[in-house]
Design a protein around this motif. Structure first.
Motif, mmCIF file in Angstrom:
data_model
loop_
_atom_site.group_PDB
_atom_site.id
_atom_site.type_symbol
_atom_site.label_atom_id
_atom_site.label_comp_id
_atom_site.label_asym_id
_atom_site.label_seq_id
_atom_site.Cartn_x
_atom_site.Cartn_y
_atom_site.Cartn_z
ATOM 1 N N GLY A 187 27.143 16.734 23.657
ATOM 2 C CA GLY A 187 26.457 16.408 22.098
ATOM 3 C C GLY A 187 26.582 15.189 21.745
ATOM 4 N N LEU A 188 25.267 14.578 21.316
ATOM 5 C CA LEU A 188 25.314 13.294 20.928
ATOM 6 C C LEU A 188 24.455 13.298 19.661
ATOM 7 N N GLN A 189 25.086 12.728 18.329
ATOM 8 C CA GLN A 189 24.534 12.728 17.404
ATOM 9 C C GLN A 189 24.450 11.530 16.503
ATOM 10 N N GLY A 190 23.474 11.147 16.127
ATOM 11 C CA GLY A 190 23.223 9.795 15.326
ATOM 12 C C GLY A 190 22.689 10.229 13.974
ATOM 13 N N ASN A 191 23.389 9.482 12.914
ATOM 14 C CA ASN A 191 23.085 9.949 11.303
ATOM 15 C C ASN A 191 22.895 8.728 10.493
ATOM 16 N N LYS A 192 21.978 8.767 9.743
ATOM 17 C CA LYS A 192 21.615 7.555 8.637
ATOM 18 C C LYS A 192 21.188 8.324 7.444
ATOM 19 N N ARG A 193 21.160 7.403 6.428
ATOM 20 C CA ARG A 193 20.355 7.895 5.308
ATOM 21 C C ARG A 193 18.875 7.212 5.093
ATOM 22 N N ASN A 194 18.191 7.910 4.545
ATOM 23 C CA ASN A 194 16.702 7.432 4.491
ATOM 24 C C ASN A 194 16.580 6.819 3.130
ATOM 25 N N GLU A 195 15.371 6.235 2.663
ATOM 26 C CA GLU A 195 15.164 5.629 1.366
ATOM 27 C C GLU A 195 15.657 6.327 0.324
ATOM 28 N N ASN A 196 15.487 7.678 0.273
ATOM 29 C CA ASN A 196 15.784 8.809 -0.927
ATOM 30 C C ASN A 196 17.331 9.150 -0.770
ATOM 31 N N PHE A 197 18.142 8.430 0.154
ATOM 32 C CA PHE A 197 19.491 8.725 0.367
ATOM 33 C C PHE A 197 19.736 10.091 0.820
ATOM 34 N N ASN A 198 18.828 10.788 1.805
ATOM 35 C CA ASN A 198 18.815 12.003 2.322
ATOM 36 C C ASN A 198 19.444 11.612 3.538
ATOM 37 N N LEU A 199 20.268 12.554 4.197
ATOM 38 C CA LEU A 199 20.982 12.330 5.432
ATOM 39 C C LEU A 199 19.810 12.873 6.624
ATOM 40 N N LEU A 200 19.721 11.744 7.693
ATOM 41 C CA LEU A 200 18.594 12.148 8.553
ATOM 42 C C LEU A 200 19.491 12.190 9.911
ATOM 43 N N SER A 201 19.368 13.121 10.883
ATOM 44 C CA SER A 201 20.238 13.048 11.942
ATOM 45 C C SER A 201 19.240 13.334 13.176
ATOM 46 N N LEU A 202 19.701 12.831 14.347
ATOM 47 C CA LEU A 202 19.004 13.268 15.632
ATOM 48 C C LEU A 202 20.192 13.541 16.461
ATOM 49 N N THR A 203 19.618 14.814 17.272
ATOM 50 C CA THR A 203 21.095 15.124 18.141
ATOM 51 C C THR A 203 20.370 15.849 19.436
ATOM 52 N N LEU A 204 21.259 15.514 20.395
ATOM 53 C CA LEU A 204 20.773 16.008 21.839
ATOM 54 C C LEU A 204 21.880 16.678 22.240
ATOM 55 N N SER A 205 21.783 17.752 22.686
ATOM 56 C CA SER A 205 22.805 18.741 23.291
ATOM 57 C C SER A 205 22.520 19.559 24.482
ATOM 58 N N THR A 206 23.644 19.899 25.044
ATOM 59 C CA THR A 206 23.400 20.873 26.171
ATOM 60 C C THR A 206 24.417 22.083 25.887
ATOM 61 N N ASN A 207 24.030 23.239 26.054
ATOM 62 C CA ASN A 207 24.976 24.371 26.051
ATOM 63 C C ASN A 207 25.218 25.086 27.113
ATOM 64 N N ALA A 208 26.330 24.985 27.601
ATOM 65 C CA ALA A 208 27.067 25.568 28.740
ATOM 66 C C ALA A 208 26.272 24.997 30.020
ATOM 67 N N GLY B 221 16.940 19.512 21.768
ATOM 68 C CA GLY B 221 16.655 18.202 20.670
ATOM 69 C C GLY B 221 16.687 18.757 19.147
ATOM 70 N N ILE B 222 17.429 18.230 18.312
ATOM 71 C CA ILE B 222 17.529 18.578 17.085
ATOM 72 C C ILE B 222 17.205 17.381 15.882
ATOM 73 N N TYR B 223 16.516 17.808 14.973
ATOM 74 C CA TYR B 223 16.203 16.878 13.787
ATOM 75 C C TYR B 223 16.880 17.477 12.683
ATOM 76 N N GLY B 224 17.498 16.805 12.140
ATOM 77 C CA GLY B 224 18.223 17.148 10.569
ATOM 78 C C GLY B 224 17.834 16.409 9.611
ATOM 79 N N PHE C 56 16.504 21.392 12.416
ATOM 80 C CA PHE C 56 15.148 21.795 13.196
ATOM 81 C C PHE C 56 15.461 21.600 14.669
ATOM 82 N N PHE C 57 14.993 22.507 15.375
ATOM 83 C CA PHE C 57 15.222 22.429 17.036
ATOM 84 C C PHE C 57 14.137 22.337 17.635
ATOM 85 N N THR C 58 14.150 21.746 18.968
ATOM 86 C CA THR C 58 13.017 21.972 20.005
ATOM 87 C C THR C 58 13.046 23.324 20.270
ATOM 88 N N ASN C 59 11.850 23.521 20.959
ATOM 89 C CA ASN C 59 11.385 25.276 21.408
ATOM 90 C C ASN C 59 10.517 25.022 22.527
#
Length: 167
Positions: free
Chosen positions: A65-86, A107-110, A116-119
């Motif tokens: 699991g690797l997650q990066g977080n930051k706030r956008n110009e509206n102070f909303n939390l944005l995140s990008l995540t890469l993960s593997t499951n088992a 891949g996950i966008y928050g 919201f997940f890749t599919n």
């Protein structure tokens, strides 16, 4: 009489090209992460935990699991995540980022807590360029597409990471 003049819009010498604003693609455990999110630089910053990376063995299965977080110009939390499951990751391998399920990479966008997940349609790839379990360093590149809660296509491109992980 000869007169020479030039006009340079970029007098401060700071990089203006979005890709050049991302951290370099290194493999030294520099704890860097960045990507272009819809063409704009996404570099984790601020907050309590802007960047986190784990590669853990749980009940005989590996989880990355690797997650990066930051706030956008509206102070909303944005995140990008890469993960593997088992799923174990290996240096030199490329993984399809698809739906979240055992044996997959995702891949996950928050946005403000909504994820919201890749599919099988909106996919991407993650390539591991370095994996050293002794020094606990993982490096790689990635890209993926996501459809957000408003039905908008979010494009994550030119992603790169160079992280020290916890086990």
């Amino acid at each position: 009489m000869v007169s020479i003049s030039s006009c340079d819009k970029n007098d401060d010498d700071s990089p203006q090209e979005p890709v050049s604003q991302l951290p370099p693609a290194t493999m030294t455990g520099a704890n860097t992460f960045g990507a272009l999110l819809d063409g704009e630089p996404f570099i984790p910053s601020g907050g309590i935990n802007p960047l986190d990376c784990v590669y853990q063995l749980i009940n005989g299965e590996r989880f990355f699991g690797l997650q990066g977080n930051k706030r956008n110009e509206n102070f909303n939390l944005l995140s990008l995540t890469l993960s593997t499951n088992a799923k174990e990751i290996e240096q030199g391998q490329t993984y399809q980022l698809i739906e979240e399920a055992d044996g997959n990479a995702t891949g996950i966008y928050g946005l403000s807590g909504d994820l919201f997940f890749t599919n099988s349609i909106q996919t991407g790839e993650m390539t591991i360029t370095r994996l050293d379990l002794n020094t606990q360093i993982v490096s790689g590149t990635f890209f993926f597409d996501i459809i957000d809660g408003n039905g908008n296509l979010r494009q994550i491109r030119e992603g790169r990471f160079d992280m020290r992980f916890t086990q």
